[in-house]
Write a protein that holds these residues in place. Structure first.
Motif, PDB file in Angstrom:
ATOM      1  N   PRO A   1       0.827  -1.213   0.000  1.00  0.00           N
ATOM      2  CA  PRO A   1       0.000   0.000   0.000  1.00  0.00           C
ATOM      3  C   PRO A   1       0.865   1.270   0.000  1.00  0.00           C
ATOM      4  N   PHE A   2       0.352   2.325  -0.615  1.00  0.00           N
ATOM      5  CA  PHE A   2       0.992   3.632  -0.538  1.00  0.00           C
ATOM      6  C   PHE A   2      -0.108   4.681  -0.572  1.00  0.00           C
ATOM      7  N   CYS A   3       0.151   5.825   0.024  1.00  0.00           N
ATOM      8  CA  CYS A   3      -0.875   6.863   0.089  1.00  0.00           C
ATOM      9  C   CYS A   3      -0.258   8.241  -0.075  1.00  0.00           C
ATOM     10  N   THR A   4      -1.106   9.217  -0.308  1.00  0.00           N
ATOM     11  CA  THR A   4      -0.683  10.610  -0.388  1.00  0.00           C
ATOM     12  C   THR A   4      -1.573  11.441   0.528  1.00  0.00           C
ATOM     13  N   SER A   5      -0.974  12.477   1.073  1.00  0.00           N
ATOM     14  CA  SER A   5      -1.750  13.396   1.911  1.00  0.00           C
ATOM     15  C   SER A   5      -0.976  14.693   2.075  1.00  0.00           C
TER      16      SER A   5
ATOM     17  N   GLY B   1       3.201  -0.201   4.326  1.00  0.00           N
ATOM     18  CA  GLY B   1       3.065   0.827   3.300  1.00  0.00           C
ATOM     19  C   GLY B   1       3.864   2.083   3.619  1.00  0.00           C
ATOM     20  N   ILE B   2       3.614   3.114   2.814  1.00  0.00           N
ATOM     21  CA  ILE B   2       4.319   4.372   2.989  1.00  0.00           C
ATOM     22  C   ILE B   2       3.403   5.528   2.605  1.00  0.00           C
ATOM     23  N   ARG B   3       3.640   6.669   3.239  1.00  0.00           N
ATOM     24  CA  ARG B   3       2.884   7.876   2.919  1.00  0.00           C
ATOM     25  C   ARG B   3       3.802   8.866   2.208  1.00  0.00           C
ATOM     26  N   PHE B   4       3.297   9.454   1.117  1.00  0.00           N
ATOM     27  CA  PHE B   4       4.021  10.489   0.393  1.00  0.00           C
ATOM     28  C   PHE B   4       3.255  11.803   0.510  1.00  0.00           C
ATOM     29  N   SER B   5       3.999  12.876   0.594  1.00  0.00           N
ATOM     30  CA  SER B   5       3.346  14.184   0.607  1.00  0.00           C
ATOM     31  C   SER B   5       2.880  14.528  -0.798  1.00  0.00           C
ATOM     32  N   SER B   6       1.920  15.382  -0.883  1.00  0.00           N
ATOM     33  CA  SER B   6       1.447  15.845  -2.188  1.00  0.00           C
ATOM     34  C   SER B   6       2.596  16.552  -2.909  1.00  0.00           C
TER      35      SER B   6
END
Length: 229
Positions: free
Chosen positions: A180-184, A208-213
């Motif tokens: 999973p990966f996400c943006t916020s 998973g990992i979160r990426f900045s917009s």
């Protein structure tokens, strides 16, 4: 007397000539029959086939090449385009296929205003039963051929944007490695990946990992390469 003897000899010679001619004819006839029989195959059903197999080719097992290559798929839902960009970076790095999740009833800019108490997304957040989002497509062609699946989404209230739930609940992840990966803008990954794993019930889910917009491509590529996939 001499005439009778001479006549007898002539008759004997004619008889011998006729006999030789008959024998030669019979011999030739037998030879012809023998040649004809040697070129004729008797069809007794033992060597017949019930179909025309001219298109059937035998395979030499020594020439078979086993393809151990694994296929990768990037599945994503993007509300504003940020997640789409990251999905494209991952797909380019992994030489992967891409599958976009599209709601039948797309979210407008007004729908996504989380600060507006009357917006669609706020209503769905406050009413979990309204989070069942119908997708244009929820099943991937040749789904069984993919070994690794990246799942991308924006973070809504600390969890995965709920259009992703429909896809997760309608596909079997058995035997697949799922990342999973996400943006916020500011929120972290939270338990979004864990909750999706629980909903899927199958698959080998990695952290998973979160990426900045607006994350740069280099950052995404470095993360993908660090996975060792």
């Amino acid at each position: 007397m001499r005439k009778l003897t001479f006549l007898f000899m002539i008759l004997l010679l004619v008889f011998n000539l006729i006999a030789c001619s008959s024998e030669t004819s019979n011999r030739n006839s037998n030879n012809n029959n023998s040649n004809q029989n040697s070129n004729t195959t008797v069809d007794n059903g033992a060597n017949t086939t019930p179909f025309d197999n001219s298109d059937v080719q035998s395979t030499d097992s020594s020439n078979i090449t086993t393809n151990n290559g694994e296929k990768t798929l990037v599945v994503y839902y993007s509300a504003t385009g940020s997640t789409k960009k990251v999905a494209e970076y991952i797909a380019n790095t992994m030489n992967a296929d891409v599958f976009e999740l599209e709601p039948v009833n797309p979210y407008s800019t007004a729908d996504l205003r989380w600060s507006d108490k009357n917006s669609r997304v706020v209503y769905e957040h406050d009413n979990p039963s309204a989070r069942v989002i119908e997708l244009v497509r929820k099943n991937v062609p040749d789904w069984g051929n993919y070994d690794k699946v990246f799942i991308g989404y924006p973070i809504w209230w600390g969890i995965a944007a709920w259009p992703v739930n429909t896809f997760i609940e309608n596909n079997d992840f058995t035997g697949k490695t799922v990342i999973p990966f996400c943006t916020s803008s500011s929120s972290g990954l939270g338990e979004s990946g864990k909750l999706l794993e629980e909903a899927a019930k199958t698959g080998n889910w990695l952290e998973g990992i979160r990426f900045s917009s607006g994350v740069p491509e280099k950052t995404v590529v470095e993360w993908v390469e660090s996975l060792g996939l």
